[in-house]
Design an enzyme around this catalytic site. Sequence first.
Site, PDB file in Angstrom:
ATOM      1  N   HIS A  36     -15.500  15.117   3.823  1.00  0.00           N
ATOM      2  CA  HIS A  36     -15.617  15.787   2.625  1.00  0.00           C
ATOM      3  C   HIS A  36     -15.002  14.910   1.416  1.00  0.00           C
ATOM      4  O   HIS A  36     -14.215  13.925   1.836  1.00  0.00           O
ATOM      5  CB  HIS A  36     -14.516  16.821   2.582  1.00  0.00           C
ATOM      6  CG  HIS A  36     -14.688  17.722   4.011  1.00  0.00           C
ATOM      7  ND1 HIS A  36     -13.890  17.599   4.981  1.00  0.00           N
ATOM      8  CD2 HIS A  36     -14.962  19.014   3.548  1.00  0.00           C
ATOM      9  CE1 HIS A  36     -14.249  18.769   5.672  1.00  0.00           C
ATOM     10  NE2 HIS A  36     -15.015  19.487   5.182  1.00  0.00           N
ATOM     11  N   ASP A  72     -11.413  14.269   1.444  1.00  0.00           N
ATOM     12  CA  ASP A  72     -10.835  13.251   2.603  1.00  0.00           C
ATOM     13  C   ASP A  72     -10.972  12.033   2.316  1.00  0.00           C
ATOM     14  O   ASP A  72      -9.915  11.220   2.592  1.00  0.00           O
ATOM     15  CB  ASP A  72     -11.752  13.515   4.020  1.00  0.00           C
ATOM     16  CG  ASP A  72     -11.896  14.686   4.399  1.00  0.00           C
ATOM     17  OD1 ASP A  72     -11.125  15.550   4.390  1.00  0.00           O
ATOM     18  OD2 ASP A  72     -13.180  15.086   4.988  1.00  0.00           O
TER      19      ASP A  72
HETATM   20  C1  XLS Z   1     -14.063  24.754   9.456  1.00  0.00           C
HETATM   21  C2  XLS Z   1     -15.082  23.802   9.457  1.00  0.00           C
HETATM   22  C3  XLS Z   1     -14.899  22.596   8.778  1.00  0.00           C
HETATM   23  C4  XLS Z   1     -16.359  22.139   8.475  1.00  0.00           C
HETATM   24  C5  XLS Z   1     -16.501  21.107   7.424  1.00  0.00           C
HETATM   25  O1  XLS Z   1     -13.819  25.572  10.404  1.00  0.00           O
HETATM   26  O2  XLS Z   1     -15.520  23.850  10.792  1.00  0.00           O
HETATM   27  O3  XLS Z   1     -14.225  21.671   9.600  1.00  0.00           O
HETATM   28  O4  XLS Z   1     -16.966  21.666   9.677  1.00  0.00           O
HETATM   29  O5  XLS Z   1     -15.967  21.757   6.201  1.00  0.00           O
END
Ligand code: XLS
Length: 440
Positions: free
Chosen positions: A102, A105
């Site tokens: 993301h 991150d």
């Molecule tokens: C949250 C999601 C997240 C996504 C990415 O529950 O799994 O980790 O995969 O935003």
Amino acid sequence: MSQTIFSSFPTVAYAGPSSAQPLAYRFYDADRVVLGKPLREHLRFAVAYWHSFAMNGGDPFGSATIHRPWMAPGDPLTQARAKADAAFDFFRVLNAPFFCFHDADIAPAGATLAETLSNLHTMVDYLENKMASSSTKLLWGMANLFSHPRFMAGASTNPDPEVFAWSAATVKHCMDATKRLGGSNYVLWGGREGYETLLNTNMKQELEQMGRFLSMVVDYKHKIGFTGQILVEPKPKEPTSHQYDFDVATVYGFLKKFGLENEVRVNIEANHATLAGHTFEHEIATAGAFGILGSLDINRGDALLGWDTDQFPNDLWTMTMAMYHVIKAGGLGLGGCNFDAKVRRQSFTPEDLVEAHVGGMDMCARAFLLAAEMIEDGAYDALLTERYAGWQQPAAQAMLTGKMTLEQVAAKAEADAIDPQPRSGRQERLENLLARKIYG
Ligand code: XLS
Ligand code: NI
Ligand code: NI
């Protein structure tokens, strides 16, 4: 390259099922050709930047337990670079083909939208440079539209149009970044695209906003010539009490309503499937049936806890069923297996993180090999073919293909005095076959 907390780890290699080394692949033989191509290309493993390098072990009841050097106070961009150095060193240890991120991150937020976007592009330059000397590629990029308080009432579904606009700006730049880094997919997970109470929610309005947002994303993809897939990641709840992208079937209905069913596919997460009251393979098979299987987020929940615990997978039966349906759906294509999984808060050492991924990759590889055997063995397919054989008859085909009306079917059924007899579904026989394959 500068030293990182992973520098002391050699690159993990395949050592075979009888190996007792903790840091060796026992099943993931990346070059092994199965069903016509190497395991590496079937599985397309990815490391999730957020869980592996940003997560600090904090939970609602306790503070951070994982203290990485780049999390210490310091200049945020310097720390983001140190994090990226460690991340790429970690990818080297696993020989990981892909990673996912993301915006939040990889780059620190700034004081303004402009500064936040500029930090993002600074870090994308840095990652691009790291990727030039690494074999690890980008599986997908994504915008974090859920952590900052501005998103507390949603991103594209926010009652405030300025939050919609902020989200649009962020996604535009994250798509640019993903394209620049050669990403195979761009993913949207609507963490707060839902509601906590209908008392304050205009659902019709919010769904309209979400549909418009996704349409704009698809238009922009074509405009910039991004050749990857656009994926939506379903989840029924958490953090909202009801998330609009509830499950694969709900997402398909939503895509149909906005005419996006040929443009957008799904990124299916194991723990989200179970939160929705489904199995992982149910969600994969549903996506296969609708032709929208995009990619997988690999993890598992804890049946006793009931939230998105994001643990590394350890159930071979479940994973084998999942891989079987992946193969039946035609494989993962541009998608892959992203470890949307985190180590437990007591597992704060770098070694824990390496072991978690090695075990997870091996679990998926082993499951894939078993699923490939199921396909090659033919017993399952033979039973399915036999079970549905009646539909190959011309009279049955006439019913299915729209050549007959309801009255015509009724008239023929009455004239033929049909008398359908019960037939065994052979569930236990199939379960026994699978149990023998898995447990010997
Ligand atoms: C949250 C999601 C997240 C996504 C990415 O529950 O799994 O980790 O995969 O935003
Ligand atoms: Ni996920
Ligand atoms: Ni999740």
